[in-house]
Scaffold this motif. Sequence first.
Motif, PDB file in Angstrom:
ATOM      1  N   PRO A   1       0.823  -1.212   0.000  1.00  0.00           N
ATOM      2  CA  PRO A   1       0.000   0.000   0.000  1.00  0.00           C
ATOM      3  C   PRO A   1       0.856   1.261   0.000  1.00  0.00           C
ATOM      4  N   THR A   2       0.335   2.295  -0.658  1.00  0.00           N
ATOM      5  CA  THR A   2       1.006   3.593  -0.647  1.00  0.00           C
ATOM      6  C   THR A   2       0.127   4.648   0.020  1.00  0.00           C
ATOM      7  N   GLN A   3      -1.152   4.680  -0.349  1.00  0.00           N
ATOM      8  CA  GLN A   3      -2.054   5.660   0.249  1.00  0.00           C
ATOM      9  C   GLN A   3      -3.497   5.308  -0.079  1.00  0.00           C
ATOM     10  N   ASP A   4      -4.379   5.527   0.900  1.00  0.00           N
ATOM     11  CA  ASP A   4      -5.829   5.429   0.700  1.00  0.00           C
ATOM     12  C   ASP A   4      -6.263   4.210  -0.111  1.00  0.00           C
ATOM     13  N   GLY A   5      -5.747   3.040   0.231  1.00  0.00           N
ATOM     14  CA  GLY A   5      -6.150   1.826  -0.455  1.00  0.00           C
ATOM     15  C   GLY A   5      -5.485   1.598  -1.794  1.00  0.00           C
ATOM     16  N   LEU A   6      -4.624   2.522  -2.217  1.00  0.00           N
ATOM     17  CA  LEU A   6      -3.897   2.351  -3.468  1.00  0.00           C
ATOM     18  C   LEU A   6      -2.516   1.774  -3.167  1.00  0.00           C
ATOM     19  N   GLY A   7      -1.820   1.369  -4.224  1.00  0.00           N
ATOM     20  CA  GLY A   7      -0.483   0.858  -4.011  1.00  0.00           C
ATOM     21  C   GLY A   7      -0.048  -0.067  -5.127  1.00  0.00           C
ATOM     22  N   TYR A   8       1.107  -0.695  -4.937  1.00  0.00           N
ATOM     23  CA  TYR A   8       1.710  -1.543  -5.966  1.00  0.00           C
ATOM     24  C   TYR A   8       1.241  -2.990  -5.814  1.00  0.00           C
ATOM     25  N   GLY A   9       0.922  -3.608  -6.960  1.00  0.00           N
ATOM     26  CA  GLY A   9       0.486  -4.992  -6.966  1.00  0.00           C
ATOM     27  C   GLY A   9      -0.908  -5.148  -6.382  1.00  0.00           C
ATOM     28  N   ARG A  10      -1.467  -6.344  -6.577  1.00  0.00           N
ATOM     29  CA  ARG A  10      -2.752  -6.696  -5.984  1.00  0.00           C
ATOM     30  C   ARG A  10      -2.685  -8.154  -5.554  1.00  0.00           C
ATOM     31  N   VAL A  11      -3.376  -8.478  -4.464  1.00  0.00           N
ATOM     32  CA  VAL A  11      -3.475  -9.856  -4.003  1.00  0.00           C
ATOM     33  C   VAL A  11      -4.916 -10.116  -3.597  1.00  0.00           C
ATOM     34  N   GLY A  12      -5.411 -11.274  -3.992  1.00  0.00           N
ATOM     35  CA  GLY A  12      -6.782 -11.628  -3.660  1.00  0.00           C
ATOM     36  C   GLY A  12      -7.022 -13.098  -3.908  1.00  0.00           C
ATOM     37  N   ASN A  13      -8.245 -13.547  -3.609  1.00  0.00           N
ATOM     38  CA  ASN A  13      -8.605 -14.945  -3.799  1.00  0.00           C
ATOM     39  C   ASN A  13      -9.275 -15.140  -5.147  1.00  0.00           C
ATOM     40  N   LEU A  14      -9.008 -16.271  -5.764  1.00  0.00           N
ATOM     41  CA  LEU A  14      -9.699 -16.625  -6.999  1.00  0.00           C
ATOM     42  C   LEU A  14     -11.186 -16.794  -6.726  1.00  0.00           C
ATOM     43  N   LYS A  15     -11.985 -16.558  -7.749  1.00  0.00           N
ATOM     44  CA  LYS A  15     -13.440 -16.693  -7.616  1.00  0.00           C
ATOM     45  C   LYS A  15     -13.796 -18.086  -7.133  1.00  0.00           C
ATOM     46  N   SER A  16     -13.105 -19.078  -7.646  1.00  0.00           N
ATOM     47  CA  SER A  16     -13.182 -20.447  -7.155  1.00  0.00           C
ATOM     48  C   SER A  16     -11.811 -21.069  -7.337  1.00  0.00           C
ATOM     49  N   ALA A  17     -11.477 -21.994  -6.467  1.00  0.00           N
ATOM     50  CA  ALA A  17     -10.147 -22.596  -6.512  1.00  0.00           C
ATOM     51  C   ALA A  17      -9.907 -23.268  -7.864  1.00  0.00           C
ATOM     52  N   LEU A  18      -8.661 -23.138  -8.345  1.00  0.00           N
ATOM     53  CA  LEU A  18      -8.254 -23.761  -9.595  1.00  0.00           C
ATOM     54  C   LEU A  18      -7.008 -24.592  -9.338  1.00  0.00           C
ATOM     55  N   THR A  19      -6.814 -25.623 -10.130  1.00  0.00           N
ATOM     56  CA  THR A  19      -5.518 -26.288 -10.085  1.00  0.00           C
ATOM     57  C   THR A  19      -4.497 -25.342 -10.704  1.00  0.00           C
ATOM     58  N   LEU A  20      -3.231 -25.560 -10.406  1.00  0.00           N
ATOM     59  CA  LEU A  20      -2.189 -24.727 -11.003  1.00  0.00           C
ATOM     60  C   LEU A  20      -2.255 -24.811 -12.525  1.00  0.00           C
ATOM     61  N   GLN A  21      -2.509 -25.996 -13.056  1.00  0.00           N
ATOM     62  CA  GLN A  21      -2.617 -26.157 -14.498  1.00  0.00           C
ATOM     63  C   GLN A  21      -3.756 -25.320 -15.058  1.00  0.00           C
ATOM     64  N   GLN A  22      -4.890 -25.288 -14.384  1.00  0.00           N
ATOM     65  CA  GLN A  22      -6.033 -24.480 -14.824  1.00  0.00           C
ATOM     66  C   GLN A  22      -5.719 -22.992 -14.726  1.00  0.00           C
ATOM     67  N   LEU A  23      -5.007 -22.600 -13.678  1.00  0.00           N
ATOM     68  CA  LEU A  23      -4.633 -21.191 -13.537  1.00  0.00           C
ATOM     69  C   LEU A  23      -3.696 -20.766 -14.657  1.00  0.00           C
ATOM     70  N   LEU A  24      -2.735 -21.611 -15.000  1.00  0.00           N
ATOM     71  CA  LEU A  24      -1.826 -21.289 -16.095  1.00  0.00           C
ATOM     72  C   LEU A  24      -2.599 -21.127 -17.402  1.00  0.00           C
ATOM     73  N   ALA A  25      -3.586 -21.978 -17.625  1.00  0.00           N
ATOM     74  CA  ALA A  25      -4.406 -21.875 -18.829  1.00  0.00           C
ATOM     75  C   ALA A  25      -5.220 -20.581 -18.814  1.00  0.00           C
ATOM     76  N   LYS A  26      -5.700 -20.189 -17.650  1.00  0.00           N
ATOM     77  CA  LYS A  26      -6.469 -18.947 -17.521  1.00  0.00           C
ATOM     78  C   LYS A  26      -5.588 -17.737 -17.828  1.00  0.00           C
ATOM     79  N   ILE A  27      -4.356 -17.747 -17.319  1.00  0.00           N
ATOM     80  CA  ILE A  27      -3.419 -16.655 -17.589  1.00  0.00           C
ATOM     81  C   ILE A  27      -3.087 -16.594 -19.075  1.00  0.00           C
ATOM     82  N   GLN A  28      -2.857 -17.761 -19.678  1.00  0.00           N
ATOM     83  CA  GLN A  28      -2.547 -17.807 -21.105  1.00  0.00           C
ATOM     84  C   GLN A  28      -3.697 -17.240 -21.924  1.00  0.00           C
ATOM     85  N   SER A  29      -4.923 -17.578 -21.562  1.00  0.00           N
ATOM     86  CA  SER A  29      -6.097 -17.093 -22.285  1.00  0.00           C
ATOM     87  C   SER A  29      -6.297 -15.591 -22.098  1.00  0.00           C
ATOM     88  N   ALA A  30      -6.077 -15.107 -20.869  1.00  0.00           N
ATOM     89  CA  ALA A  30      -6.339 -13.697 -20.557  1.00  0.00           C
ATOM     90  C   ALA A  30      -5.285 -12.762 -21.120  1.00  0.00           C
TER      91      ALA A  30
END
Length: 269
Positions: free
Chosen positions: A133-162
Motif C-alpha cells: 500500500p502507498t495511500q488510501d487503499g492504493l499501491g503496488y500490486g494486488r493480491v486476492g482470492n480466486l473466484k473459485s479454486a483452480l488447479t495450477l494447471q487451470q490457472l496457467l491456462a487462464k493466464i494464457q487465455s487472458a
Amino acid sequence: MKISELIEWFEGWANPSWQEKWDNCGWQIEPGILDQPARVLVCLTPTLAVMEEAIALQQQGTPVNLIFAHHPLIFSPLKSVQKGDAIGDMVRLSINHQIGVYSAHTNFDQVMDGTADVLSQLLELQSAEPVEPTQDGLGYGRVGNLKSALTLQQLLAKIQSALNPANLLVSPTADRQQEIERVAVLGGSGASYISAVSQTGAQVYLTSDCKFHQFQESRDFNLILIDAGHYATERPACERLAQKFTDKGVAWAQLSQLDEDFRNFWQTV
C-alpha cells in the motif's frame, strides 16, 4: 474534450507527484497542443513505430495529436537532441507533426484500473488489495482470492487465455494439480516485491522480468512464480485506459497497433 482538460482529469486520478524518485511521469514532449481537441493514441512504450503510426493516421484523415504512453520516453537528462537518435527523432517528429507525448508510469501502477488492478480483474480476484500500500487503499500490486479454486494447471491456462503471452516462465513444481486459491499480481518488473508477496498468503505470484535467482528466492518462500513478460502483463491496462478516455468524452482514442514487445521467442522445429 481539450488535451488540457484530459490531462487535468487524468492527473486528478493518477497524480504524477506519486511517482517514484527515479521515474519521469508527465509531459515528455508538449509541442503547443493543449488547446486542441484530444485525439489520443495509447501505447505501452513510446517508440518511433508508434509515432509513425500516429503520423500515418493523420495522413489518413484522423488528426491524432497525443501519444499517451505508460513508459516514459525520457528517463535520463538529455545531453543532446540529434537526427538519427531515437529520442531526437521523436522530438523532431513530435514538433513537426504536432503530436505530443505524455507518460504515466509509477503513478498509473498504483491506481484503480491501473496496471496491477486490471491484471487482478482479468483473473477475477476477489477482494483484491495492494501488495504494498502507498495511500488510501492504493499501491503496488494486488493480491486476492480466486473466484473459485483452480488447479495450477487451470490457472496457467487462464493466464494464457487472458494475457496471450509469448511464453510463460513458471517455478518448477511436482504437482500441477495442486489447488490454488490466493494469487498476487503485479504488471511489469515485479521481482523486487517477492518478499512482500510472501507475506500476503499468496500461493502464486504473476509478474515479469524475473531472473534465475529470483525464481530460487520464490521457491525458498514456498511461492510459485509465474513470469508472463513485461508486455503481456501491462498492455491490458493500456487497452483499458483507451476505453476510459472514450468514456470520459475524448472524441477519438485508440490502442496502438504497432506497440512492440521487444522479445521474440525462437523455437526449434
